[in-house]
Design an enzyme around this catalytic site. Structure first.
Site, PDB file in Angstrom:
ATOM      1  N   CYS A  34     -59.197  20.607 -92.475  1.00 47.97           N
ATOM      2  CA  CYS A  34     -58.748  19.351 -93.083  1.00 47.97           C
ATOM      3  C   CYS A  34     -57.295  19.057 -92.703  1.00 47.97           C
ATOM      4  O   CYS A  34     -56.800  17.973 -92.966  1.00 47.97           O
ATOM      5  CB  CYS A  34     -58.930  19.350 -94.601  1.00 47.97           C
ATOM      6  SG  CYS A  34     -57.914  20.508 -95.514  1.00 47.97           S
ATOM      7  N   ASP A  36     -54.428  20.378 -93.753  1.00 50.91           N
ATOM      8  CA  ASP A  36     -53.373  20.555 -94.747  1.00 50.91           C
ATOM      9  C   ASP A  36     -53.130  22.044 -94.978  1.00 50.91           C
ATOM     10  O   ASP A  36     -54.039  22.765 -95.385  1.00 50.91           O
ATOM     11  CB  ASP A  36     -53.755  19.900 -96.078  1.00 50.91           C
ATOM     12  CG  ASP A  36     -53.918  18.394 -95.949  1.00 50.91           C
ATOM     13  OD1 ASP A  36     -53.105  17.768 -95.245  1.00 50.91           O
ATOM     14  OD2 ASP A  36     -54.858  17.846 -96.548  1.00 50.91           O
ATOM     15  N   CYS A  59     -50.894  15.696 -94.466  1.00 47.72           N
ATOM     16  CA  CYS A  59     -50.738  14.261 -94.698  1.00 47.72           C
ATOM     17  C   CYS A  59     -49.683  13.975 -95.766  1.00 47.72           C
ATOM     18  O   CYS A  59     -49.147  14.895 -96.397  1.00 47.72           O
ATOM     19  CB  CYS A  59     -52.086  13.664 -95.118  1.00 47.72           C
ATOM     20  SG  CYS A  59     -52.685  14.300 -96.704  1.00 47.72           S
ATOM     21  N   CYS A 103     -55.683  17.625-101.992  1.00 50.30           N
ATOM     22  CA  CYS A 103     -54.271  17.991-101.814  1.00 50.30           C
ATOM     23  C   CYS A 103     -53.691  18.545-103.109  1.00 50.30           C
ATOM     24  O   CYS A 103     -52.904  19.492-103.092  1.00 50.30           O
ATOM     25  CB  CYS A 103     -53.460  16.788-101.347  1.00 50.30           C
ATOM     26  SG  CYS A 103     -53.919  16.189 -99.709  1.00 50.30           S
TER      27      CYS A 103
END
Length: 145
Positions: A34, A36, A59, A103
């Site tokens: 992903c 992150d 991000c 996140c």
């Protein structure tokens, strides 16, 4: 995707960015799938988180959740920091789009992983105190394949 002013603020000017030399606890979570990856550094004295820093590759939402999480635990007792939840992170940022909730989960996991590392370094088994921490954000990346 619409972000709150708080998300944009923490993305544009994140708090507590960097590393702590001789950190008392370090936690790294995330995965390349992903994109992150969060790393948290803790300086703890007498059971209080005196300093916390982070480095995040990801991000804007990942950076914002890392930033706000550090603000939420700095100066707090370790036991209180363990209560940090991804829901509290989302609320502190005035919300996140559904696709970015993972996140906040990573931010929670980064804090708990760093605290687990702190306990290990003290010769204490962190499992009874911190609990089991998932190796990754289960299912969070299904939308990003």
């Amino acid at each position: 995707m619409i972000y709150s002013e708080k998300v944009m603020s923490h993305f544009a000017a994140p708090k507590n960015v960097g590393e702590i030399e001789n950190a008392d606890g370090i936690g790294e979570v995330g995965n390349e799938k992903c994109g992150d990856i969060m790393k948290m550094y803790l300086k703890i004295s007498d059971g209080i988180i005196e300093d916390v820093k982070f480095k995040t590759f990801g991000c804007g939402a990942a950076i914002a959740t890392s930033s706000i999480a550090t603000e939420m635990i700095k100066g707090k007792p370790v036991r209180e920091a363990l209560k940090l939840s991804n829901k509290a992170v989302v609320e502190a940022l005035d919300g996140l789009p559904p696709a970015k909730i993972h996140c906040s989960v990573l931010a929670e996991q980064a804090v708990k992983t760093a605290i687990s590392d702190y306990y290990r370094r003290q010769g204490v088994d962190p499992l009874p105190i911190v609990g089991q921490i998932a190796d990754h954000c289960e299912g969070c990346c299904e939308n990003f394949v």
